[in-house]
Design a protein around this motif. Structure first.
Motif, PDB file in Angstrom:
ATOM      1  N   ASN A   8       0.562  -7.560  -4.451  1.00  0.00           N
ATOM      2  CA  ASN A   8       2.338  -7.229  -4.139  1.00  0.00           C
ATOM      3  C   ASN A   8       2.998  -6.226  -5.437  1.00  0.00           C
ATOM      4  O   ASN A   8       3.559  -6.121  -5.477  1.00  0.00           O
ATOM      5  N   VAL A   9       1.487  -5.785  -6.226  1.00  0.00           N
ATOM      6  CA  VAL A   9       2.187  -4.483  -6.582  1.00  0.00           C
ATOM      7  C   VAL A   9       1.145  -3.105  -6.348  1.00  0.00           C
ATOM      8  O   VAL A   9      -0.581  -3.626  -6.645  1.00  0.00           O
ATOM      9  N   ALA A  10       1.158  -2.415  -6.337  1.00  0.00           N
ATOM     10  CA  ALA A  10       1.263  -0.913  -5.564  1.00  0.00           C
ATOM     11  C   ALA A  10       1.273  -0.347  -7.421  1.00  0.00           C
ATOM     12  O   ALA A  10       2.502  -0.113  -7.820  1.00  0.00           O
ATOM     13  N   ARG A  11       0.072   0.889  -7.729  1.00  0.00           N
ATOM     14  CA  ARG A  11      -0.077   1.875  -9.496  1.00  0.00           C
ATOM     15  C   ARG A  11      -0.335   3.152  -8.791  1.00  0.00           C
ATOM     16  O   ARG A  11      -1.665   3.291  -8.525  1.00  0.00           O
ATOM     17  N   PHE A  12       0.394   3.619  -9.224  1.00  0.00           N
ATOM     18  CA  PHE A  12       0.368   5.484  -9.271  1.00  0.00           C
ATOM     19  C   PHE A  12       0.573   5.745  -9.574  1.00  0.00           C
ATOM     20  O   PHE A  12       1.476   6.070 -10.571  1.00  0.00           O
TER      21      PHE A  12
ATOM     22  N   LEU B 127       5.826   2.943   1.010  1.00  0.00           N
ATOM     23  CA  LEU B 127       5.103   2.098   1.319  1.00  0.00           C
ATOM     24  C   LEU B 127       5.039   0.684   2.899  1.00  0.00           C
ATOM     25  O   LEU B 127       5.988   0.727   3.181  1.00  0.00           O
ATOM     26  N   VAL B 128       3.237   0.785   2.602  1.00  0.00           N
ATOM     27  CA  VAL B 128       3.250   0.002   3.920  1.00  0.00           C
ATOM     28  C   VAL B 128       2.850  -1.683   3.408  1.00  0.00           C
ATOM     29  O   VAL B 128       1.485  -2.253   2.825  1.00  0.00           O
ATOM     30  N   VAL B 129       3.617  -2.939   3.925  1.00  0.00           N
ATOM     31  CA  VAL B 129       3.593  -4.502   3.346  1.00  0.00           C
ATOM     32  C   VAL B 129       2.622  -5.106   4.703  1.00  0.00           C
ATOM     33  O   VAL B 129       2.886  -4.778   5.744  1.00  0.00           O
TER      34      VAL B 129
ATOM     35  N   PHE C  85       0.820  -0.963   0.038  1.00  0.00           N
ATOM     36  CA  PHE C  85      -0.059   0.274  -0.068  1.00  0.00           C
ATOM     37  C   PHE C  85       1.232   1.058   0.042  1.00  0.00           C
ATOM     38  O   PHE C  85       1.847   1.411   0.724  1.00  0.00           O
ATOM     39  N   VAL C  86       0.325   1.627  -1.177  1.00  0.00           N
ATOM     40  CA  VAL C  86       1.227   3.701  -0.796  1.00  0.00           C
ATOM     41  C   VAL C  86       1.058   4.533   0.201  1.00  0.00           C
ATOM     42  O   VAL C  86      -0.388   4.583   0.411  1.00  0.00           O
TER      43      VAL C  86
END
Length: 116
Positions: free
Chosen positions: A66-70, A90-92, A26-27
């Motif tokens: 497991n991928v964040a796009r922004f 980023l938070v895992v 998560f961004v």
């Protein structure tokens, strides 16, 4: 370096590389600075605590957990600085742990008044 024109849309992707398939990313916070080693003096917030600070900032659907796009529109710091550097936090979390920070989205914290 990545060269772009002003107001060009920038799309970014952060990928978590782990053998554990039950993680999500998560961004949380992204800030920009004209100085790659100083993200405190002159900064511009794109997002903070999962909340967009810039009207052009947007999250996009990703193909995997497991991928964040922004993305956001390219900008400069009053034309005095030739570059803009990004620092993102980023938070895992565990995938499908809906009580975790990754699933809370925008978290705005308000200060409360303390009366006597």
């Amino acid at each position: 370096p990545y060269y772009v024109d002003m107001d060009q849309n920038l799309f970014l992707q952060a990928s978590l590389h782990s053998s554990d398939q039950n993680l999500t990313v998560f961004v949380d916070t992204c800030v920009a600075s004209p100085n790659s080693s100083d993200f405190r003096t002159l900064v511009y917030e794109l997002t903070k605590s999962g909340c967009a600070s810039d009207s052009t900032y947007a999250l996009f659907p990703s193909p995997r957990s497991n991928v964040a796009r922004f993305g956001f529109n390219a900008f400069s710091f009053v034309n005095r600085f030739p570059s803009v550097f990004l620092r993102c936090e980023l938070v895992v979390c565990r995938y499908h742990d809906y009580s975790s920070r990754c699933y809370q989205g925008c978290v705005s914290r308000f200060k409360r008044n303390v009366d006597s």
